[in-house]
Design a protein around this motif. Sequence first.
Motif, mmCIF file in Angstrom:
data_model
loop_
_atom_site.group_PDB
_atom_site.id
_atom_site.type_symbol
_atom_site.label_atom_id
_atom_site.label_comp_id
_atom_site.label_asym_id
_atom_site.label_seq_id
_atom_site.Cartn_x
_atom_site.Cartn_y
_atom_site.Cartn_z
ATOM 1 N N LYS A 35 -5.111 8.876 -4.646
ATOM 2 C CA LYS A 35 -5.631 8.321 -3.399
ATOM 3 C C LYS A 35 -4.554 7.497 -2.692
ATOM 4 O O LYS A 35 -3.757 6.817 -3.336
ATOM 5 N N GLU A 36 -4.549 7.576 -1.385
ATOM 6 C CA GLU A 36 -3.670 6.731 -0.589
ATOM 7 C C GLU A 36 -4.422 5.452 -0.252
ATOM 8 O O GLU A 36 -5.602 5.500 0.150
ATOM 9 N N VAL A 37 -3.764 4.300 -0.438
ATOM 10 C CA VAL A 37 -4.424 3.022 -0.185
ATOM 11 C C VAL A 37 -3.584 2.161 0.748
ATOM 12 O O VAL A 37 -2.398 2.426 0.975
ATOM 13 N N GLY A 92 -3.291 -7.023 -8.176
ATOM 14 C CA GLY A 92 -4.556 -7.351 -8.819
ATOM 15 C C GLY A 92 -5.746 -7.418 -7.882
ATOM 16 O O GLY A 92 -6.895 -7.481 -8.328
ATOM 17 N N GLU A 93 -5.481 -7.397 -6.572
ATOM 18 C CA GLU A 93 -6.574 -7.488 -5.596
ATOM 19 C C GLU A 93 -7.105 -6.089 -5.264
ATOM 20 O O GLU A 93 -6.350 -5.110 -5.298
ATOM 21 N N PRO A 94 -8.413 -5.954 -4.930
ATOM 22 C CA PRO A 94 -8.935 -4.653 -4.484
ATOM 23 C C PRO A 94 -8.186 -4.169 -3.242
ATOM 24 O O PRO A 94 -7.838 -4.976 -2.367
ATOM 25 N N GLU A 95 -7.939 -2.878 -3.161
ATOM 26 C CA GLU A 95 -7.198 -2.299 -2.050
ATOM 27 C C GLU A 95 -8.048 -1.225 -1.371
ATOM 28 O O GLU A 95 -8.617 -0.366 -2.053
#
Length: 248
Positions: free
Chosen positions: A150-152, A158-161
């Motif tokens: 997946k491209e984020v 450590g943070e949600p992306e």
Amino acid sequence: MSDQSRPYRTAAVIPAAGRGVRLGPGAPKALRALGGTPMLIHAVRAMAASRSVSLVVVVAPPDGAHEVKNLLDEHALPERTDYLVVPGGETRQESVRLGLDALPEGISVVLVHDAARPLVPVDTVDAVIEAVRDGAPAVVPALPPADTVKEVEPGAPGEPEPVLGTLVRARLRAVQTPQGFDRDTLVRAHAAVAVSGEGATDDAGMVEQLGAPVVVVPGHEEAFKVTRPLDLVLAEAVLARRRANDGF
């Protein structure tokens, strides 16, 4: 047709000047032991295992060329292959260029191989060389990724992306080494692509920037890169299985 009757001579360049910080403190990654032997020696033997490779150039840390030369002298290497150690640069890109500069005339095919891929099988090396000999300016061994990719939008560690999209796995390949090149093409790429920041880590990507075609041949699962401690565990297991199968 025998190798001697072809107008091709092949050299392998192994940039081994990096520190390998992800494996933790201690010796440079290339000098870490695998089965009691430095990874670099395994990588050199993997290149020399191909009967087509007549020269292996090891690019050492700038202040460690003498140490690496002694290391090569201490280990049994195929006698039909010549070995050369040259000091490297600050980046992988600079080190590969310095390795290219050290090649004698008469070399027309160049392999660039990661010292941290010590277990690449000789069939993979030969397949790359053959594809260059068949006319490809640049050849990369690669495998389809096992995971969905997946491209984020990158965030703090450590943070949600947030996900931007899911890439089509059938069109993706995870590239390995040795990457193989027509010598003149690779020299042109290194002359044309300036070193910026940490420099280029993918020589085939530099050739792509020239607009020259790059092709993929099948890689091998044992050509994985030893980067993290778990990779070292896997590499030890592969080596132990080979020794059990080969009886040495």
